[in-house]
Design an enzyme around this catalytic site. Structure first.
Site, short mmCIF file in Angstrom:
data_model
loop_
_atom_site.label_atom_id
_atom_site.label_comp_id
_atom_site.label_asym_id
_atom_site.label_seq_id
_atom_site.Cartn_x
_atom_site.Cartn_y
_atom_site.Cartn_z
N ASN A 149 0.80 -1.23 0.00
CA ASN A 149 0.00 0.00 0.00
C ASN A 149 0.83 1.28 0.00
O ASN A 149 0.43 2.28 -0.58
CB ASN A 149 -1.00 0.00 1.16
CG ASN A 149 -0.35 -0.11 2.51
OD1 ASN A 149 0.68 -0.75 2.66
ND2 ASN A 149 -0.92 0.53 3.50
N GLY A 225 2.25 -6.26 7.22
CA GLY A 225 1.30 -6.90 6.31
C GLY A 225 0.05 -7.31 7.06
O GLY A 225 -0.28 -6.73 8.10
N GLY A 230 0.98 -12.32 9.21
CA GLY A 230 1.76 -11.98 10.40
C GLY A 230 1.77 -13.11 11.41
O GLY A 230 2.80 -13.38 12.04
N CYS A 281 -3.29 1.07 6.85
CA CYS A 281 -3.49 0.17 7.99
C CYS A 281 -4.26 0.86 9.10
O CYS A 281 -5.05 0.23 9.80
CB CYS A 281 -2.15 -0.34 8.49
SG CYS A 281 -0.97 0.96 8.86
P1 NAD Z 1 0.21 -9.65 3.08
O1 NAD Z 1 0.25 -10.16 4.47
O2 NAD Z 1 -0.55 -10.39 2.07
O3 NAD Z 1 1.69 -9.51 2.49
C1 NAD Z 1 2.67 -8.72 3.12
C2 NAD Z 1 4.03 -9.21 2.70
O4 NAD Z 1 4.24 -10.52 3.23
C3 NAD Z 1 4.25 -9.32 1.20
O5 NAD Z 1 5.56 -8.90 0.89
C4 NAD Z 1 4.08 -10.82 0.95
O6 NAD Z 1 4.77 -11.29 -0.19
C5 NAD Z 1 4.71 -11.39 2.20
N1 NAD Z 1 4.29 -12.75 2.55
C6 NAD Z 1 3.19 -13.41 2.15
N2 NAD Z 1 3.18 -14.65 2.71
C7 NAD Z 1 4.29 -14.74 3.49
C8 NAD Z 1 4.81 -15.74 4.35
N3 NAD Z 1 4.19 -16.90 4.53
N4 NAD Z 1 5.97 -15.49 5.00
C9 NAD Z 1 6.60 -14.31 4.86
N5 NAD Z 1 6.16 -13.32 4.05
C10 NAD Z 1 5.01 -13.53 3.38
O7 NAD Z 1 -0.30 -8.14 3.21
P2 NAD Z 1 -0.59 -7.14 2.01
O8 NAD Z 1 -1.89 -7.56 1.39
O9 NAD Z 1 0.61 -6.98 1.18
O10 NAD Z 1 -0.79 -5.75 2.79
C11 NAD Z 1 -1.99 -5.34 3.34
C12 NAD Z 1 -2.00 -5.58 4.84
O11 NAD Z 1 -0.89 -4.92 5.43
C13 NAD Z 1 -3.22 -4.99 5.51
O12 NAD Z 1 -3.70 -5.91 6.46
C14 NAD Z 1 -2.68 -3.75 6.21
O13 NAD Z 1 -3.42 -3.34 7.31
C15 NAD Z 1 -1.31 -4.19 6.58
N6 NAD Z 1 -0.43 -3.05 6.81
C16 NAD Z 1 -0.04 -2.76 8.09
C17 NAD Z 1 0.74 -1.62 8.34
C18 NAD Z 1 1.15 -1.27 9.76
O14 NAD Z 1 2.05 -0.45 9.92
N7 NAD Z 1 0.53 -1.83 10.79
C19 NAD Z 1 1.14 -0.82 7.29
C20 NAD Z 1 0.75 -1.14 6.00
C21 NAD Z 1 -0.05 -2.26 5.76
#
Ligand code: NAD
Length: 475
Positions: A149, A225, A230, A281
């Protein structure tokens, strides 16, 4: 079409796997880049390079590490137009929005660069005859995984803190938006700012992320993420007792008290769930309004949203096709559950090409529906009345998330009660999204563990060693 490769040990590397996946322009739904899918060997090579570079970087005079951080900030500013255009192409952000994110990325390097020579440790007085202190040390190699994002911004948020604290890093950006991270790190090496191996980039999907998290030479993980991913990252780290920062999702409440400045609250609540098409987020996607002003608030909210919808500049697309479909499915599910619609953008105003979704507000009377309880990550909010402060606190906390909250009002007693009783890592009073790189962010409950941003993040990227020296009484 531009192909993006890996960056390992200061050099662009082609993966032996020679496998690529497409990245898109969400304003048109067209393919714009090809991104390398790393192999497990690529991850091993990147971690090995980071490990080789760790001792020299970690032992560098902190003032010099700070100087390198400032040089990176300057590099981002000098190349702002270039980096911003890559980010815009791959995320659909307007030039203004992408430019702001480049500025913030530079600020992260400035802020953490300023901390390097100021936070060496603490002296602890344990009485005569001893010299006792805590010294702060880097972990070594930090694995950083970022979402799509705010791509470069989130790279900078974690990497600047980890690097300033003396760690080397291996970064895995989101497979959907890797280009800006690869581009910036390429520029850093071309400018010879840090030694090879200090920053490495492995692109790829979740398998690459998982290989990085599980690598035995990665001493700490920073993951930003979704809650679902997570949890699996946290579980993998638990297996080797590896420290992990988890910055996850949210479903943040935005609370409007009876004495709020209504116009300001309306604008703030709209900003809270519409900015970046809701792909934030800390989006304030649950709006709770005191019953005495509910009707007036609702009227002003719908007026302001219909004015906003007229502005072509105000529309941002959903960044990935999957997420676009997910948001549309949520809207359809809310309609199927017969939730009353407070607002839905006129279809003729929603840009037709690309992955744009309408702005939607549903009225709810309980939390037992798919819109109130899930993080949608799109411009969809719920509106709900409350009578008393106690009821409002209970509503705000009735979620597994706890990332942020907003409060609009004047009565200091009500504000203080909300601030201290809402379970969230960050609370904005009368200005949603206020602050910058300096104030820490990190969730309560399932929204995460640990902090990014601020001094707390810097300390999060260091471990502390306590030392007690018995002084020789004979001397
Ligand atoms: P996601 O969890 O699908 O992916 C995040 C990252 O993790 C990507 O780089 C992805 O390739 C990687 N990933 C996927 N599976 C994995 C695994 N098994 N092991 C390690 N890495 C893996 O999230 P997204 O759809 O990319 O992002 C949106 C989410 O992120 C939303 O829930 C949002 O709230 C959150 N977010 C949180 C913050 C914060 O600061 N709290 C900031 C931005 C986004």
């Amino acid at each position: 079409m531009q192909k993006y490769h890996l960056l390992i040990n200061g050099q662009q590397k082609r993966s032996a796997g020679e496998s690529f996946f497409p990245a898109f322009d969400p304003t048109k739904g067209e393919q714009v880049h090809l991104i390398t899918q790393s192999t497990p060997d690529d991850v091993n090579n990147a971690v090995a390079a980071a490990k080789r570079a760790a001792a020299a970087w970690g032992q560098l005079r902190p003032l010099f590490r700070g100087r390198a951080m400032h040089a990176i900030a300057q590099l981002i500013r000098t190349n702002k137009a270039h980096l911003s255009s890559i980010e815009s192409l791959n995320t659909g952000k307007t030039k203004g929005a992408a430019d702001r994110e480049m500025d913030i990325a530079a600020e992260y390097f400035e802020f953490f660069g300023n901390l390097t020579s100021q936070r060496g440790g603490e002296l602890i007085d344990i009485g005569d005859g001893y010299h006792c202190f805590n010294q702060h040390e880097p972990y070594g190699v930090v694995g950083i995984i970022t979402p799509w994002n705010l791509p470069l911004n989130q790279f900078a948020r974690s990497a600047a803190a980890a690097l300033a604290a003396g760690n080397t890093v291996v970064v895995k950006p989101s497979e959907h938006t890797s280009a800006s991270t690869v581009e910036l790190v390429t520029l850093i090496f071309q400018a010879d700012i840090v030694a090879p191996g200090v920053i490495n980039v492995v692109t790829g999907d979740g398998k690459t992320g998982s290989a990085l998290v599980g690598h035995p030479d990665v001493a700490k993980v920073s993951f930003t993420g979704s809650v679902q991913t997570g949890k699996s990252v946290g579980a993998l780290c638990a297996g080797s007792v590896k420290p992990v920062t988890l910055e996850l999702g949210g479903k943040s409440p935005n609370i409007v008290l009876a004495d709020a400045d209504l116009d300001r609250a309306v604008q703030g609540c709209i900003k809270g769930f519409v900015s970046n098409a809701g792909q934030v987020c800390i989006a304030g996607s649950r709006i709770f309004v005191h019953t005495s002003i509910y009707d007036a608030f609702q009227e002003k909210l719908t007026e302001a949203l219909s004015r906003l919808d007229q502005s072509r500049e105000s529309w941002a697309p959903i960044i990935t096709r999957q997420q676009y479909q997910k948001v549309l499915n949520f809207i359809a599910a809310g309609e199927k559950e017969n939730l009353p619609l407070v607002y839905r953008s006129d279809a003729s105003l929603v840009p037709q090409q690309g992955w744009f979704v309408p702005r939607v507000v549903f009225a709810v009377t309980d939390e037992d529906n798919c819109i109130s309880s899930n993080e949608i990550f799109g411009s969809v909010a719920v509106l709900r009345k409350f009578e008393s402060l106690q009821e409002c606190i209970a509503l705000a906390n009735n979620t597994n998330f706890g990332l942020a909250a907003g409060v609009w009002g004047r009565d200091i007693s009500s504000i203080h009660q909300l601030v201290s009783r809402i379970e969230a890592g960050q609370i904005f009073v009368n200005d949603y999204f206020a602050g910058g790189v300096e104030n820490p962010l990190g969730g309560y409950k399932e929204s995460g563990i640990g902090k990014e941003k601020g001094i707390q993040a810097y300390l999060n990227y260091q471990r502390s060693k306590n030392v007690v020296i018995a002084l020789d009484p004979a001397q």
